[in-house]
Design an enzyme around this catalytic site. Structure first.
Site, PDB file in Angstrom:
ATOM      1  CD  GLU A   1      -1.891  -5.956   5.330  1.00 56.92           C
ATOM      2  OE1 GLU A   1      -1.537  -6.238   4.157  1.00 56.92           O
ATOM      3  OE2 GLU A   1      -2.299  -4.823   5.664  1.00 56.92           O
TER       4      GLU A   1
ATOM      5  CB  CYS B   1      -0.995  -0.036   1.157  1.00 57.55           C
ATOM      6  SG  CYS B   1      -2.312   1.173   0.930  1.00 57.55           S
TER       7      CYS B   1
ATOM      8  CG  HIS C   1      -3.764  -3.260   2.987  1.00 54.65           C
ATOM      9  ND1 HIS C   1      -2.740  -2.965   3.856  1.00 54.65           N
ATOM     10  CD2 HIS C   1      -4.207  -2.074   2.510  1.00 54.65           C
ATOM     11  CE1 HIS C   1      -2.578  -1.650   3.928  1.00 54.65           C
ATOM     12  NE2 HIS C   1      -3.462  -1.086   3.120  1.00 54.65           N
TER      13      HIS C   1
END
Ligand code: MN
Length: 261
Positions: free
Chosen positions: A238, A128, A236
């Site tokens: 994660e 990001c 993202h």
């Protein structure tokens, strides 16, 4: 003494993770390090030890920290200062840009980290804001506000669906990202209002959204050169790796590369 801890450390690479700084942390009422726990969970799940970067901007110390790690992960956060990649913005645009609350220290630290990691041949995964920092650190530019510059684009800042798929990313055939994920198209989340504009020399686009936003970058393939792992993503992973194999694969491939260093 058992040799087990040493063996464990060798099997688990140490990954340097950059963090945001909050100007008034909840517990200490002071500048505080801030980092979503999902980043370290994703690394732990992929078999690495996360190590939070100290908030220094001393070049020799940054170099030493990079020397001791096996890879670098840049994370999300506030906007990169536009003056690092172009002339000052008009006032109306300035109001849409939200800088880090530390007077530019994070921008400086992360640009130093990128240069050190590259010069020391350490793998980089940039997420990001990290994807944008990487491009700026290497000489590229950003779109300071997607809405203002490209009103035809979809809303890329979907904070209400930060852990859900919001749009598709189309991968460049034969890119590192397509090899890692085994896909040509996959769903991503989207919580950004800025984007990569001019791609930095030496990098190439590895994924685009359907409306033309650069969703991933990697090294431009050059014949005969052995380059370290480098991947940056605007989304993202994660926040998706617990449910989507292609997002888990990004962390697995990065950690595997870090084991080789
Ligand atoms: Mn997006």
């Amino acid at each position: 003494m058992s040799p087990a801890p040493k063996k464990l450390a060798l099997e688990m690479p140490l990954i340097l993770v950059s963090s945001e700084v909050e100007d008034k942390g909840r517990e200490f009422g002071d500048y505080s390090i801030s980092l979503s726990i999902r980043y370290e969970r994703a690394l732990l799940n992929a078999g690495a030890i996360p190590w939070v970067m100290p908030t220094t901007t001393t070049p020799s110390l940054v170099a030493e920290v990079v020397r001791r790690c096996d890879g670098l992960m840049l994370t999300g956060g506030e906007d990169v200062n536009p003056e690092l990649y172009g002339p000052p913005l008009e006032k109306s645009l300035q109001e849409k840009v939200h800088l880090t609350p530390d007077g530019g220290q994070r921008d400086l630290r992360e640009c130093l980290l990128v240069r050190e990691a590259l010069s020391q041949g350490k793998p980089i995964l940039a997420i990001c804001r990290g994807h944008q920092v990487l491009n700026v650190a290497l000489g590229g530019t950003l779109i300071p506000d997607i809405h203002s510059a490209r009103p035809e684009c979809i809303e890329h800042r979907r904070m209400d669906r930060r852990t859900e798929v919001v749009h598709q990313a189309r991968l460049t055939p034969d890119s590192l990202l397509s090899k890692i994920t085994g896909k040509q198209l996959f769903g991503v989340n989207s919580t950004h209002h800025q984007a990569v504009d001019r791609v930095a020399p030496g990098l190439r686009v590895s994924a685009l959204s359907e409306d033309g936003i650069v969703e991933a970058l990697e090294f431009e393939a050059s014949s005969g050169e052995s380059l370290p792992f480098l991947l940056s993503v605007q989304f993202h992973p994660e926040r998706l790796e617990d449910r989507y194999s292609e997002h888990k694969a990004i962390f697995r491939a990065f950690v595997a590369a870090c084991k080789q260093t």
